[in-house]
Scaffold this active site. Structure first.
Site, PDB file in Angstrom:
ATOM      1  N   GLY A  46     -11.878  30.372 -51.613  1.00 49.83           N
ATOM      2  CA  GLY A  46     -11.194  29.676 -50.529  1.00 49.83           C
ATOM      3  C   GLY A  46     -10.403  28.512 -51.089  1.00 49.83           C
ATOM      4  O   GLY A  46     -10.635  28.095 -52.231  1.00 49.83           O
ATOM      5  N   GLN A  51      -6.431  20.138 -50.683  1.00 48.31           N
ATOM      6  CA  GLN A  51      -6.872  20.222 -52.092  1.00 48.31           C
ATOM      7  C   GLN A  51      -5.686  20.333 -53.047  1.00 48.31           C
ATOM      8  O   GLN A  51      -5.839  20.117 -54.246  1.00 48.31           O
ATOM      9  CB  GLN A  51      -7.793  21.435 -52.301  1.00 48.31           C
ATOM     10  CG  GLN A  51      -9.138  21.302 -51.599  1.00 48.31           C
ATOM     11  CD  GLN A  51      -9.981  22.540 -51.824  1.00 48.31           C
ATOM     12  OE1 GLN A  51      -9.838  23.528 -51.107  1.00 48.31           O
ATOM     13  NE2 GLN A  51     -10.845  22.499 -52.815  1.00 48.31           N
ATOM     14  N   CYS A  94     -17.184  23.968 -54.895  1.00 54.39           N
ATOM     15  CA  CYS A  94     -15.868  23.499 -54.444  1.00 54.39           C
ATOM     16  C   CYS A  94     -14.989  23.303 -55.664  1.00 54.39           C
ATOM     17  O   CYS A  94     -15.418  22.689 -56.643  1.00 54.39           O
ATOM     18  CB  CYS A  94     -16.022  22.184 -53.675  1.00 54.39           C
ATOM     19  SG  CYS A  94     -14.462  21.560 -53.032  1.00 54.39           S
ATOM     20  N   LEU A  95     -13.772  23.813 -55.587  1.00 54.05           N
ATOM     21  CA  LEU A  95     -12.853  23.676 -56.717  1.00 54.05           C
ATOM     22  C   LEU A  95     -12.467  22.209 -56.928  1.00 54.05           C
ATOM     23  O   LEU A  95     -12.024  21.847 -58.015  1.00 54.05           O
ATOM     24  CB  LEU A  95     -11.607  24.537 -56.491  1.00 54.05           C
ATOM     25  CG  LEU A  95     -11.904  26.038 -56.350  1.00 54.05           C
ATOM     26  CD1 LEU A  95     -10.655  26.801 -55.925  1.00 54.05           C
ATOM     27  CD2 LEU A  95     -12.469  26.610 -57.654  1.00 54.05           C
ATOM     28  N   HIS A 136     -16.378  25.675 -44.660  1.00 49.36           N
ATOM     29  CA  HIS A 136     -16.181  24.753 -45.785  1.00 49.36           C
ATOM     30  C   HIS A 136     -14.704  24.337 -45.885  1.00 49.36           C
ATOM     31  O   HIS A 136     -14.393  23.155 -46.043  1.00 49.36           O
ATOM     32  CB  HIS A 136     -16.644  25.457 -47.075  1.00 49.36           C
ATOM     33  CG  HIS A 136     -16.364  24.721 -48.351  1.00 49.36           C
ATOM     34  ND1 HIS A 136     -17.357  24.222 -49.162  1.00 49.36           N
ATOM     35  CD2 HIS A 136     -15.182  24.424 -48.977  1.00 49.36           C
ATOM     36  CE1 HIS A 136     -16.803  23.634 -50.218  1.00 49.36           C
ATOM     37  NE2 HIS A 136     -15.481  23.757 -50.136  1.00 49.36           N
ATOM     38  N   GLU A 137     -13.798  25.318 -45.760  1.00 41.67           N
ATOM     39  CA  GLU A 137     -12.356  25.013 -45.863  1.00 41.67           C
ATOM     40  C   GLU A 137     -11.896  24.177 -44.665  1.00 41.67           C
ATOM     41  O   GLU A 137     -11.069  23.276 -44.814  1.00 41.67           O
ATOM     42  CB  GLU A 137     -11.524  26.302 -45.955  1.00 41.67           C
ATOM     43  CG  GLU A 137     -11.846  27.204 -47.141  1.00 41.67           C
ATOM     44  CD  GLU A 137     -11.956  26.481 -48.468  1.00 41.67           C
ATOM     45  OE1 GLU A 137     -11.241  25.482 -48.667  1.00 41.67           O
ATOM     46  OE2 GLU A 137     -12.782  26.906 -49.299  1.00 41.67           O
ATOM     47  N   HIS A 140     -12.464  20.577 -45.170  1.00 41.06           N
ATOM     48  CA  HIS A 140     -11.433  19.902 -45.978  1.00 41.06           C
ATOM     49  C   HIS A 140     -10.318  19.354 -45.085  1.00 41.06           C
ATOM     50  O   HIS A 140      -9.716  18.328 -45.395  1.00 41.06           O
ATOM     51  CB  HIS A 140     -10.812  20.883 -46.991  1.00 41.06           C
ATOM     52  CG  HIS A 140     -11.608  21.065 -48.254  1.00 41.06           C
ATOM     53  ND1 HIS A 140     -11.877  20.046 -49.124  1.00 41.06           N
ATOM     54  CD2 HIS A 140     -12.178  22.170 -48.799  1.00 41.06           C
ATOM     55  CE1 HIS A 140     -12.577  20.509 -50.162  1.00 41.06           C
ATOM     56  NE2 HIS A 140     -12.778  21.800 -49.982  1.00 41.06           N
TER      57      HIS A 140
HETATM   58  O1  K1U Z   1     -12.830  24.491 -53.245  1.00 39.37           O
HETATM   59  C1  K1U Z   1     -12.980  25.301 -52.350  1.00 39.37           C
HETATM   60  O2  K1U Z   1     -12.912  24.959 -51.197  1.00 39.37           O
HETATM   61  C2  K1U Z   1     -13.249  26.741 -52.731  1.00 39.37           C
HETATM   62  C3  K1U Z   1     -14.712  27.091 -52.847  1.00 39.37           C
HETATM   63  C4  K1U Z   1     -15.124  27.806 -51.570  1.00 39.37           C
HETATM   64  C5  K1U Z   1     -16.588  27.994 -51.341  1.00 39.37           C
HETATM   65  C6  K1U Z   1     -17.384  28.682 -52.226  1.00 39.37           C
HETATM   66  C7  K1U Z   1     -18.728  28.880 -51.941  1.00 39.37           C
HETATM   67  C8  K1U Z   1     -19.269  28.401 -50.780  1.00 39.37           C
HETATM   68  C9  K1U Z   1     -18.468  27.697 -49.918  1.00 39.37           C
HETATM   69  C10 K1U Z   1     -17.133  27.507 -50.182  1.00 39.37           C
HETATM   70  C11 K1U Z   1     -14.872  27.986 -54.063  1.00 39.37           C
HETATM   71  O3  K1U Z   1     -14.327  29.030 -54.129  1.00 39.37           O
HETATM   72  S1  K1U Z   1     -15.898  27.429 -55.334  1.00 39.37           S
HETATM   73  C12 K1U Z   1     -15.874  28.773 -56.509  1.00 39.37           C
HETATM   74  C13 K1U Z   1     -16.752  29.905 -56.102  1.00 39.37           C
HETATM   75  O4  K1U Z   1     -17.635  29.725 -55.307  1.00 39.37           O
HETATM   76  C14 K1U Z   1     -16.540  31.248 -56.670  1.00 39.37           C
HETATM   77  C15 K1U Z   1     -15.722  31.476 -57.734  1.00 39.37           C
HETATM   78  C16 K1U Z   1     -15.542  32.760 -58.230  1.00 39.37           C
HETATM   79  C17 K1U Z   1     -16.197  33.818 -57.680  1.00 39.37           C
HETATM   80  C18 K1U Z   1     -17.038  33.611 -56.621  1.00 39.37           C
HETATM   81  C19 K1U Z   1     -17.220  32.340 -56.124  1.00 39.37           C
HETATM   82 ZN    ZN Z   2     -13.925  22.925 -51.267  1.00 35.38          ZN
END
Ligand code: K1U
Ligand code: ZN
Length: 180
Positions: A46, A51, A94-95, A136-137, A140
């Site tokens: 996401g 972000q 979260c990225l 979660h998004e 943000h």
């Molecule tokens: O930063 C963000 O908002 C993105 C975040 C979204 C998220 C992930 C897990 C639970 C809630 C919200 C991410 O994508 S973090 C990276 C991640 O979880 C992931 C990366 C590669 C493959 C699978 C998952």
């Molecule tokens: Zn996030």
């Protein structure tokens, strides 16, 4: 398509409320496409416009999972119109908070209304990872990070680690420039 820079915490831009999109025009649709490309490259499931430094109510999500056909979703002005009373704990990342993961409790199922990339109003039902990521998004867009849902002690620990990591990175960049 273009890759966008993802802002990492702590940063005041991640704490601001995003503004509604008037209509999804060509520029907004391009931003959605760029956000999706940036999300896949990260990699993530996401990404929200704040972000990448854009204070607009836009999110992109693909929670299809590894090995499954991609299921990209581009959403403007998302609104939760129903949420289940049943909640679930799910590990979140979260990225903008690299390498930090904590369980967060949220409604298990939601109904979301949004405007898609063609400026069409849509409603979807989501559960499991998709519901977690959309919520979660959407946080943000309010300037809320997943660490705002956990204990102050854990939040401060994470933010201290991220501040240290940023300082280290700044120092490394300055060193590289000086020795170039
Ligand atoms: O930063 C963000 O908002 C993105 C975040 C979204 C998220 C992930 C897990 C639970 C809630 C919200 C991410 O994508 S973090 C990276 C991640 O979880 C992931 C990366 C590669 C493959 C699978 C998952
Ligand atoms: Zn996030």
């Amino acid at each position: 398509m273009a890759m966008l820079d993802i802002i990492t915490a702590p940063d005041p831009r991640l704490k601001k409320k995003a503004q509604p999109v008037d209509r999804v025009d060509a520029a907004t649709a391009k931003l959605m496409t760029d956000m999706l490309e940036t999300m896949y490259a990260a990699p993530g499931v996401g990404l929200a416009a704040p972000q990448v430094g854009v204070l607009k109510r836009i999110i992109v999500v693909d929670a299809a999972g590894e090995g499954a056909d991609p299921k990209p979703m581009k959403m403007a002005n998302p609104e939760v119109i129903w949420a289940s009373e049943e909640t679930k704990l799910h590990e979140e990342g979260c990225l903008s908070l690299p390498e930090e993961y904590e369980p967060v409790e949220r409604p298990d199922k939601i109904k979301v209304r949004y405007v898609d990339e063609n400026n069409e109003l849509r409603t979807i039902e989501a559960d499991g990872l998709l519901a977690v990521v959309i919520q979660h998004e959407m946080d943000h867009l309010e300037g809320t990070l997943f660490v705002d849902h956990i204990s102050t002690l854990k939040r401060n620990m994470i933010l201290r680690r991220l501040t240290k990591a940023k300082k280290l990175e700044k120092g490394n960049k300055r060193h590289a420039l000086e020795s170039a």
